[in-house]
Each structure stands twice: as structure tokens, then as C-alpha cells.
Design a protein around this motif. Structure first.
Motif, PDB file in Angstrom:
ATOM      1  N   LYS A   1      20.218 -14.308   5.529  1.00  0.00           N
ATOM      2  CA  LYS A   1      21.246 -15.106   4.877  1.00  0.00           C
ATOM      3  C   LYS A   1      20.764 -15.475   3.477  1.00  0.00           C
ATOM      4  O   LYS A   1      19.565 -15.574   3.228  1.00  0.00           O
ATOM      5  N   HIS A   2      21.721 -15.706   2.591  1.00  0.00           N
ATOM      6  CA  HIS A   2      21.364 -16.073   1.221  1.00  0.00           C
ATOM      7  C   HIS A   2      20.647 -17.423   1.220  1.00  0.00           C
ATOM      8  O   HIS A   2      21.084 -18.380   1.846  1.00  0.00           O
ATOM      9  N   ALA A   3      19.523 -17.471   0.527  1.00  0.00           N
ATOM     10  CA  ALA A   3      18.762 -18.714   0.395  1.00  0.00           C
ATOM     11  C   ALA A   3      17.873 -18.592  -0.830  1.00  0.00           C
ATOM     12  O   ALA A   3      17.514 -17.488  -1.250  1.00  0.00           O
ATOM     13  N   ALA A   4      17.533 -19.726  -1.406  1.00  0.00           N
ATOM     14  CA  ALA A   4      16.634 -19.730  -2.558  1.00  0.00           C
ATOM     15  C   ALA A   4      15.280 -19.162  -2.140  1.00  0.00           C
ATOM     16  O   ALA A   4      14.711 -19.563  -1.126  1.00  0.00           O
ATOM     17  N   LEU A   5      14.765 -18.225  -2.915  1.00  0.00           N
ATOM     18  CA  LEU A   5      13.497 -17.605  -2.581  1.00  0.00           C
ATOM     19  C   LEU A   5      12.311 -18.455  -3.010  1.00  0.00           C
ATOM     20  O   LEU A   5      11.173 -18.173  -2.627  1.00  0.00           O
ATOM     21  N   ARG A   6      12.590 -19.483  -3.807  1.00  0.00           N
ATOM     22  CA  ARG A   6      11.550 -20.420  -4.214  1.00  0.00           C
ATOM     23  C   ARG A   6      12.079 -21.841  -4.077  1.00  0.00           C
ATOM     24  O   ARG A   6      13.288 -22.060  -4.158  1.00  0.00           O
ATOM     25  N   PRO A   7      11.212 -22.813  -3.889  1.00  0.00           N
ATOM     26  CA  PRO A   7      11.671 -24.201  -3.805  1.00  0.00           C
ATOM     27  C   PRO A   7      12.417 -24.622  -5.055  1.00  0.00           C
ATOM     28  O   PRO A   7      12.080 -24.214  -6.170  1.00  0.00           O
ATOM     29  N   VAL A   8      13.452 -25.441  -4.858  1.00  0.00           N
ATOM     30  CA  VAL A   8      14.205 -26.033  -5.971  1.00  0.00           C
ATOM     31  C   VAL A   8      13.684 -27.459  -6.130  1.00  0.00           C
ATOM     32  O   VAL A   8      13.689 -28.235  -5.183  1.00  0.00           O
ATOM     33  N   ILE A   9      13.235 -27.791  -7.343  1.00  0.00           N
ATOM     34  CA  ILE A   9      12.551 -29.065  -7.564  1.00  0.00           C
ATOM     35  C   ILE A   9      13.288 -29.907  -8.598  1.00  0.00           C
ATOM     36  O   ILE A   9      13.696 -29.401  -9.645  1.00  0.00           O
ATOM     37  N   GLY A  10      13.462 -31.190  -8.286  1.00  0.00           N
ATOM     38  CA  GLY A  10      14.102 -32.126  -9.201  1.00  0.00           C
ATOM     39  C   GLY A  10      15.515 -32.471  -8.771  1.00  0.00           C
ATOM     40  O   GLY A  10      16.273 -31.605  -8.316  1.00  0.00           O
ATOM     41  N   ALA A  11      15.880 -33.758  -8.909  1.00  0.00           N
ATOM     42  CA  ALA A  11      17.168 -34.237  -8.401  1.00  0.00           C
ATOM     43  C   ALA A  11      18.354 -33.486  -8.993  1.00  0.00           C
ATOM     44  O   ALA A  11      19.266 -33.075  -8.269  1.00  0.00           O
TER      45      ALA A  11
ATOM     46  N   VAL B   1      18.517 -29.839  -7.737  1.00  0.00           N
ATOM     47  CA  VAL B   1      18.876 -29.793  -6.321  1.00  0.00           C
ATOM     48  C   VAL B   1      20.352 -30.132  -6.129  1.00  0.00           C
ATOM     49  O   VAL B   1      21.067 -29.461  -5.373  1.00  0.00           O
ATOM     50  N   ALA B   2      20.840 -31.155  -6.831  1.00  0.00           N
ATOM     51  CA  ALA B   2      22.242 -31.565  -6.706  1.00  0.00           C
ATOM     52  C   ALA B   2      23.174 -30.442  -7.135  1.00  0.00           C
ATOM     53  O   ALA B   2      24.153 -30.120  -6.447  1.00  0.00           O
ATOM     54  N   ARG B   3      22.870 -29.825  -8.255  1.00  0.00           N
ATOM     55  CA  ARG B   3      23.732 -28.736  -8.745  1.00  0.00           C
ATOM     56  C   ARG B   3      23.633 -27.503  -7.850  1.00  0.00           C
ATOM     57  O   ARG B   3      24.634 -26.803  -7.636  1.00  0.00           O
ATOM     58  N   PHE B   4      22.467 -27.244  -7.331  1.00  0.00           N
ATOM     59  CA  PHE B   4      22.295 -26.103  -6.422  1.00  0.00           C
ATOM     60  C   PHE B   4      23.108 -26.311  -5.154  1.00  0.00           C
ATOM     61  O   PHE B   4      23.772 -25.392  -4.669  1.00  0.00           O
ATOM     62  N   ALA B   5      23.061 -27.536  -4.599  1.00  0.00           N
ATOM     63  CA  ALA B   5      23.786 -27.827  -3.357  1.00  0.00           C
ATOM     64  C   ALA B   5      25.289 -27.727  -3.553  1.00  0.00           C
ATOM     65  O   ALA B   5      25.997 -27.097  -2.761  1.00  0.00           O
ATOM     66  N   VAL B   6      25.791 -28.343  -4.613  1.00  0.00           N
ATOM     67  CA  VAL B   6      27.232 -28.312  -4.883  1.00  0.00           C
ATOM     68  C   VAL B   6      27.679 -26.899  -5.217  1.00  0.00           C
ATOM     69  O   VAL B   6      28.719 -26.418  -4.740  1.00  0.00           O
ATOM     70  N   GLY B   7      26.888 -26.198  -6.032  1.00  0.00           N
ATOM     71  CA  GLY B   7      27.239 -24.826  -6.389  1.00  0.00           C
ATOM     72  C   GLY B   7      27.247 -23.907  -5.191  1.00  0.00           C
ATOM     73  O   GLY B   7      28.102 -23.026  -5.068  1.00  0.00           O
ATOM     74  N   GLY B   8      26.301 -24.120  -4.271  1.00  0.00           N
ATOM     75  CA  GLY B   8      26.242 -23.291  -3.076  1.00  0.00           C
ATOM     76  C   GLY B   8      27.476 -23.455  -2.204  1.00  0.00           C
ATOM     77  O   GLY B   8      28.034 -22.472  -1.706  1.00  0.00           O
ATOM     78  N   LEU B   9      27.945 -24.676  -2.042  1.00  0.00           N
ATOM     79  CA  LEU B   9      29.162 -24.903  -1.262  1.00  0.00           C
ATOM     80  C   LEU B   9      30.375 -24.293  -1.947  1.00  0.00           C
ATOM     81  O   LEU B   9      31.276 -23.769  -1.286  1.00  0.00           O
ATOM     82  N   GLY B  10      30.383 -24.358  -3.262  1.00  0.00           N
ATOM     83  CA  GLY B  10      31.530 -23.829  -4.003  1.00  0.00           C
ATOM     84  C   GLY B  10      31.676 -22.327  -3.890  1.00  0.00           C
ATOM     85  O   GLY B  10      32.776 -21.795  -4.055  1.00  0.00           O
TER      86      GLY B  10
END
Length: 298
Positions: free
Chosen positions: A212-222, A225-234
Motif C-alpha cells: 500500500k502507498h506509504a511514506a518511505l521515510r518518516p515525516v517530521i514536524g507538525a 505531518v498535518a499537510r501530509f495527513a490532509v493531503g493523503g485523505l484528499g
């Protein structure tokens, strides 16, 4: 085993089964491998003359530990070929497990991820001593070391873990409140709401296992992370729901796509803010999300 319900060996094994599974799972981070270890433990246990064993629990834990150590060493090779970050397999647990602070802490994704950085023997010693309160003499018999060596390993492992996972008691209600704030902000795509509940140094780790699609490296910083989470749902097509659950004894979220489990988001909370997000979407690791797994330290 049901055909031998009156057999003392079977009755003893069944009585301690949840404990043995918890030991194996905390050492391995995989329910499937933990079940294999229990099967191996059972096959060895039935060959033992239980009348000659003074402490059945200790003996069974010893067998389970040895089998887990063997499995842990082979799993390391498997993880080296794993696509992207590897996270422990999430287990849905009964809500009251979250009220057992000691159990919930020992099962937390944040701690189990730190345990991945220990050597197999260090992990076994740490888990048995810190989580299950097993004495040094018993641990020594299980790992094939002297009690003095085990004391040194335990001290070294404790320092290693403390440096990467400082112990801080967060009440279940505080954790639930933080997770609920995150859930509401995520559902409404409220960036500011996410930033309010995320710690500035928050880290998001995703495990898709290459399936499944997932970030291949940790996402760091509020903000990231917030934009990654919202963008992923979108980017997801279909009906998404994000519901509260209890994973590994801690408040968490289960993400469903068109009613099917698409992932589990485990959360680590400090000072009422989220410092760690662990998203498992690898379908091979989502088999224990819809039913509770009984776990115990005793």
C-alpha cells in the motif's frame, strides 16, 4: 488440543496461553510469528514430564523466550528486505487494557519501535525484566547467560531505551482527548486544528510494506505531518471513516475505506500533545483490528 482437555499439560498451557502470547508478541512485534512461537512452545511442552517441573509458568516462559529469540534472529533478515519502515503489527485490545498503565506502556507502538533497536538478547532481557517482572536468575536460564551478565544487559538495555523513549505517565483520558482532537481535525481537514494537537517535533511513520502507498521515510514536524495527513485523505477515492479504537492498549484510530479497514493509526502522546503517529496500512498486518486480542503481563 481440545481432544486432551483433561490432560494436565494442556490445562497448564491453556491457563498461561495469553501470557505466553504477550511475551512472544512483545519480543517479536508480530502476532503471526508469536502464534508460531506458541505452537513451537506447545510441541516442546508436551514432551516435558510436568510432574518434575516445580514452576510451570517460569518453565513455559523460558521455552517461549528461547523460541522467540530464534524467531527474532530470522526475522531480522526478513526485515532487511522490507519495503519502507517496519512497524509492529497492531492488535486491537479490550478498552480496559488502556486503564492498566503498565501493560499499555509495554505494548505501545512507540516503545516497541525502540525495542527494535536492541539486540535480540537485550530485547529479551528488557521485556522479561521490565514488563513481566521476571527475576534475573530465571532470565539467565532463558537466554543462556549468567545472572551477572543478565544484570549488565538489563542495565545497558534500560539506558538505551530511556535515551530514546523517556518515561512519562499520560493518563488514558489525556491520550483519548488528544486522539479525539486529532480525529475531528482530520475529518474536517482543519490544518490549524491539527497543528494545535501536534507537538512541533511530531514524527509520522508509515508502514505499507510495499503493498500500500506509504511514506518511505518518516515525516517530521507538525506542519509537514498535518499537510501530509490532509493531503493523503484528499487523494483517496471513496467513503472514508476515521473511528476511535484501542490498539496495543492505547487510544488509536482505525481508518476505513468504503467500510473496509484501510489502516490503523497508533498515537504517542506527551504533555497532552501528539509526538508520534504510526500508520500501518500493510494489509498483512491488519488481521487483528476487528477482533480483540487478549493480552496480559501476569
Amino acid at each position: 488440543m481440545s481432544d486432551h482437555a483433561t490432560d494436565p499439560a494442556t490445562e497448564t498451557f491453556v491457563a498461561h496461553r495469553n501470557l505466553l502470547f504477550t511475551v512472544a508478541y512483545e519480543m517479536l512485534g508480530s502476532a503471526a510469528d508469536a502464534e508460531d512461537v506458541l505452537q513451537e512452545t506447545w510441541l516442546r511442552w508436551v514432551k516435558v514430564d510436568v510432574r518434575q517441573v516445580s514452576d510451570h509458568r517460569a518453565y513455559l516462559v523460558r521455552i517461549t523466550t528461547r523460541q522467540s529469540l530464534n524467531r527474532l534472529r530470522t526475522m531480522r533478515r526478513r526485515k532487511e528486505a522490507y519495503v519502507g519502515p517496519w512497524l509492529p503489527e497492531p492488535l486491537r485490545t479490550a478498552p480496559d487494557v488502556a486503564e492498566d498503565v503498565e501493560l499499555a506502556e509495554s505494548l505501545s507502538m512507540a516503545l516497541m519501535l525502540v525495542l527494535e533497536t536492541l539486540s535480540p538478547t537485550e530485547r529479551a532481557v528488557f521485556v522479561l525484566h521490565e514488563a513481566f517482572d521476571v527475576g534475573y536468575d530465571e532470565i539467565a536460564a532463558a537466554v543462556g547467560k549468567s545472572p551477572a551478565a543478565v544484570r549488565q544487559i538489563a542495565y545497558r538495555a534500560r539506558r538505551h531505551v530511556d535515551a530514546r523513549h523517556p518515561r512519562e505517565v499520560v493518563s488514558p483520558s489525556q491520550a483519548r482527548a488528544a486522539v479525539e482532537s486529532f480525529r475531528r481535525a482530520l475529518e474536517t481537514r482543519d490544518l490549524q486544528g491539527l497543528l494545535d494537537v501536534l507537538a512541533p517535533e511530531v514524527v509520522l511513520i508509515g508502514d505499507g510494506g510495499g503493498l500500500k502507498h506509504a511514506a518511505l521515510r518518516p515525516v517530521i514536524g507538525a506542519e509537514k505531518v498535518a499537510r501530509f495527513a490532509v493531503g493523503g485523505l484528499g487523494r483517496v477515492e471513496g467513503a472514508i471513516t476515521v473511528d476511535p479504537t484501542v490498539i496495543n492498549g492505547n487510544p488509536a484510530l482505525v481508518v476505513r475505506l468504503n467500510g473496509e479497514v484501510g489502516g490503523v493509526l497508533a498515537v504517542h502522546v506527551e504533555d497532552a500533545r501528539i509526538t508520534g503517529l504510526y500508520f500501518v496500512s500493510n494489509p498483512e498486518k491488519l488481521t487483528r483490528v476487528d477482533s480483540e486480542t487478549p493480552l496480559t503481563l501476569r
